[in-house]
Design an enzyme around this catalytic site. Structure first.
Site, PDB file in Angstrom:
ATOM      1  CG  ASP A   1      -1.685   1.260   1.414  1.00 26.33           C
ATOM      2  OD1 ASP A   1      -2.643   1.415   0.496  1.00 26.33           O
ATOM      3  OD2 ASP A   1      -1.517   1.804   2.187  1.00 26.33           O
TER       4      ASP A   1
ATOM      5  CD  GLU B   1      -2.436   2.508  -3.480  1.00 24.40           C
ATOM      6  OE1 GLU B   1      -3.047   3.230  -3.793  1.00 24.40           O
ATOM      7  OE2 GLU B   1      -1.835   2.102  -2.169  1.00 24.40           O
TER       8      GLU B   1
END
Length: 738
Positions: free
Chosen positions: A415, A468
């Protein structure tokens, strides 16, 4: 009492009783004092303490409570000269109980573990730190170990000692900052926390175990002892073949899921499903829909449900909201039995400021930077890990490996990588600290990500990591030996932002934004991309994918179908957030179930059927996945027809595989006798049409396919004349080459 053998000076005795002694194991337990064996123990809850022989259970001595202390008992063991195994018998009023003395046991952590932990090079910190159920010196119990170098005292507290840190202070291991203790009789299911005194002797908030394997169900915050040993895995067939299934030239279609809100049980106060229920309902659904992987939003224990898991406290503990660790393992195993890979969202960039968490863990900035310009994230009000500290670096890398090893996880989606890569991420001038060369790149975070990728790919066959990452940082999915970050894949955030903006416009205006569709092909092969329609695109006022679409109800559904067809025909692996597969109308709400009742409507059921068929087409047609990351796999037929907003291209597989022609019409205009150049002569079979009646479309198509003609078009010697349905994507496969 001052002349009794084994007695202590008042100051030392008081320090032991208060849990402030610098070396409790040097004073408590069994010791030889002036040639006599002496037992000392702290039990403020007891009225009396006896020492029993562990083998015969015979009483050997009664200990005497020391004056001026709260619970320090001391006594001489008569007629004994050598160390022996003993237990304590304690009484309080009418209650009597027996227990082993933790201070009678030696250390558990070996010198090599101690050295590697101190150096920050231990490859598996979870095997040394945390809580481990084991047998030590012939007695069953649990070994606890925690890193707290600036604490003057660390204790284990729980129901077993009345949450009284004075009773079980831990052994400090030299200069490593590690504290450890073996507590006999404790096992799986024991709740506990660490109680620490900072370097000035101040009592800190009780802390959950940074390497704890289990936790209480929020809002409770204690750690729970979980024995991870002995699980009988039955997924060997998957584990030995997943390397083949997760290669860059294989189909990867990911179903992104938030466990708490995927489906709920209305008859039971709307509770979420358990891991065990997910192992059947979620797994069967994802398999039926044709996805290859399930990706879970973070399941590492997190206190605040509204964070969706992206503010974790217990990185080594699967959240207790849905069950225990072995039940989560069973969910992973069920995925593998169904031929599905399991990917976890992993959050190594920041952590919340909850009092029981990692922040100011031992009274100092231990896991985070002390300077808020480096150690505090302004967007999320969270702490930022000190990536340059060897022990923290090792903690995070070990955590990535932990999920692969202990839970057979097949991939990690990392993330907010951009927030890690740049020191000035979301910070104004003067609010960040440059790196040692004066630049904005976070060199320590880069080194961490590189080592993490090298470690998981080096240790575990067939795993994948996905970044990401929303910037143009180079070589995110490039090899580390060439300067890349080493990820297997990168989310294509540019593609997502451009195409969603395009598809949200009224079709009459799309011709003026034609480049939002074509621009992505200029960089589509610079990384190994995943095309993500994730949870982030259906929250915070953005609406659902369906609600973004212009036009009346029919046109909105047609736009969704055309867009999904475009996505599945575009180079790149696929990711779709739950609910999007049946065109959920409302924005995602993490506190309620998806609107499964919508499937009673043909329009929603049609989109679901389309996604299932797109996945089947993608998996079974090599041209749609083999060269996802290679420019050889893509060729524009006509990417310049802005006036009609019609796009056409060919996807290729390896030599010998049939090419696939993809045609997308992003206007509600029906085109008949629409001529397109094709690379080869033969019959071009219509293998999927998003305008088909089964999907809720107008059923305009090509009667199964068309034959190529020797009419040049778009620079090709052959062409086909087709019907292009309104707001639709059509796939053609060359089935009989001439």
């Amino acid at each position: 009492m001052g002349h009794q053998v084994g007695s202590l000076q008042i100051e030392e005795a008081q320090a032991l009783a208060d849990g402030r002694h610098g070396d409790p194991f040097a004073a408590l337990g069994l010791h030889n004092v002036d040639g006599k064996l002496v037992v000392r123990t702290v039990h403020p809850e007891a009225d009396a303490v006896d020492v029993l022989d562990a083998k015969t259970n015979r009483k050997l001595a009664s200990l005497t409570r020391q004056d001026h202390t709260d619970g320090l008992f001391i006594g001489v063991i008569p007629r004994r000269k050598n160390r022996f195994a003993y237990v304590l018998r304690l009484s309080q009023g009418d209650q009597v109980w027996e227990q082993h003395d933790p201070f009678a046991f030696g250390p558990v952590i070996g010198e090599m573990d101690e050295y590697l932990l101190a150096e920050g090079s231990h490859g598996a910190v979870w095997k040394a730190l945390g809580a481990h159920v084991l047998e030590h010196e012939g007695v069953s119990g649990t070994h606890f170990a925690v890193w707290a170098p600036n604490a003057t005292r660390a204790s284990i507290v729980g129901d077993f000692n009345g949450w009284d840190g004075r009773r079980t202070p831990m052994r400090r291991r030299g200069g490593t900052g590690i504290f450890e203790i073996f507590i006999p009789g404790l096992g799986d299911g024991t709740t506990y926390k660490y109680e620490l005194l900072d370097q000035h002797g101040n009592l800190l908030p009780e802390k959950a175990d940074p390497v704890g394997f289990g936790s209480e169900c929020p809002p409770k915050t204690a750690s729970v002892v979980r024995d991870l040993s002995g699980y009988d895995w039955k997924d060997q067939a998957w584990m030995t073949t997943r390397a083949e299934a997760q290669r860059h030239d294989k189909p990867i279609s990911i179903y992104e899921v938030h466990l708490e809100s995927w489906r709920r049980v209305p008859d039971e106060n709307g509770r979420s499903l358990s891991y065990e229920e997910m192992a059947t309902q979620l797994v069967n659904y994802a398999r039926d829909m044709g996805f290859t992987h399930i990706e879970l939003l973070p399941i590492s224990e997190y206190p605040f449900g509204g964070s969706w898991g992206y503010q974790p406290v217990g990185l080594f503990a699967p959240t207790a909201r849905f069950g225990d660790p072995n039940q989560f393992r069973a969910l992973v195993e069920a995925c593998h039995a169904a031929g599905l890979g399991m990917i976890l969202d992993w959050v190594p960039g920041h952590f919340p400021s909850d009092a029981h968490g990692l922040g100011q863990f031992d009274g100092s900035a231990l896991y985070e930077h002390a300077d808020p310009k480096e150690g505090f994230h302004p967007d999320w009000n969270t702490f930022v890990y000190n990536f340059g500290r060897a022990e923290v670096h090792n903690f995070l890398v070990s955590n990535a490996k932990f999920w692969m090893e202990e839970y057979h996880i097949d991939g990690l989606r990392v993330d907010a990588v951009a927030s890690m890569l740049y020191r000035d991420y979301s910070r104004d001038e003067g609010e960040w600290v440059p790196n040692e060369f004066g630049g904005r790149e976070n060199l320590e975070a880069i080194a961490l990500l590189q080592r993490m990728n090298e470690s998981v790919y080096g240790y575990y066959d067939g795993v994948m990591t996905i970044a990401e990452e929303s910037t143009s940082f180079p070589m995110v999915s490039g090899p580390t030996d060439a300067g890349g970050l080493g990820f297997g894949f990168k989310w294509n955030m540019g593609w997502m932002n451009d195409t969603l903006d395009y598809i949200g416009k009224d079709p009459v205006h799309r011709k003026y934004h034609h480049d939002q569709i074509t621009f992505g092909l200029h960089y589509a092969f610079s990384e190994n991309f995943v095309l993500p329609l994730s949870h982030d695109e259906v929250v915070h006022g953005k609406g659902s994918i369906l609600s973004r679409m212009p036009g009346d109800d029919w046109q909105q559904f047609a736009n969704v179908r055309a867009y999904y067809g475009f996505m599945w025909g575009h180079p790149g692996k696929k990711l779709l957030f739950m609910g999007c597969e049946f065109a959920q109308r409302d924005e995602w709400n993490n506190e309620s179930s998806l609107d499964w009742h919508l499937l009673d409507a043909p329009s929603h059921a049609g989109v679901q059927t389309l996604v299932r068929d797109l996945n089947t087409l993608y998996r079974t047609k090599p041209a749609l996945h083999q060269l996802d990351s290679n420019a050889r796999g893509f060729e524009w037929i006509d990417g310049g027809n802005a006036e009609a907003s019609v796009f056409s291209w060919v996807r290729y597989g390896e030599e010998g595989e049939s090419p696939i022609l993809v045609v997308t019409n992003f206007t509600p205009v029906l085109h008949r006798s629409f001529r397109l150049g094709v690379p080869k002569a033969g019959f071009w079979k219509e293998c999927l049409n998003t305008d088909a009646e089964r999907y809720g479309g107008s059923n305009q198509g090509n009667m199964g396919g068309v034959h190529a003609q020797s009419v040049s078009e778009h620079g090709r010697p052959y062409s086909i004349e087709i019907t292009v349905p309104p707001l639709a994507t059509v796939f053609f496969e060359l089935s009989n080459e001439i």
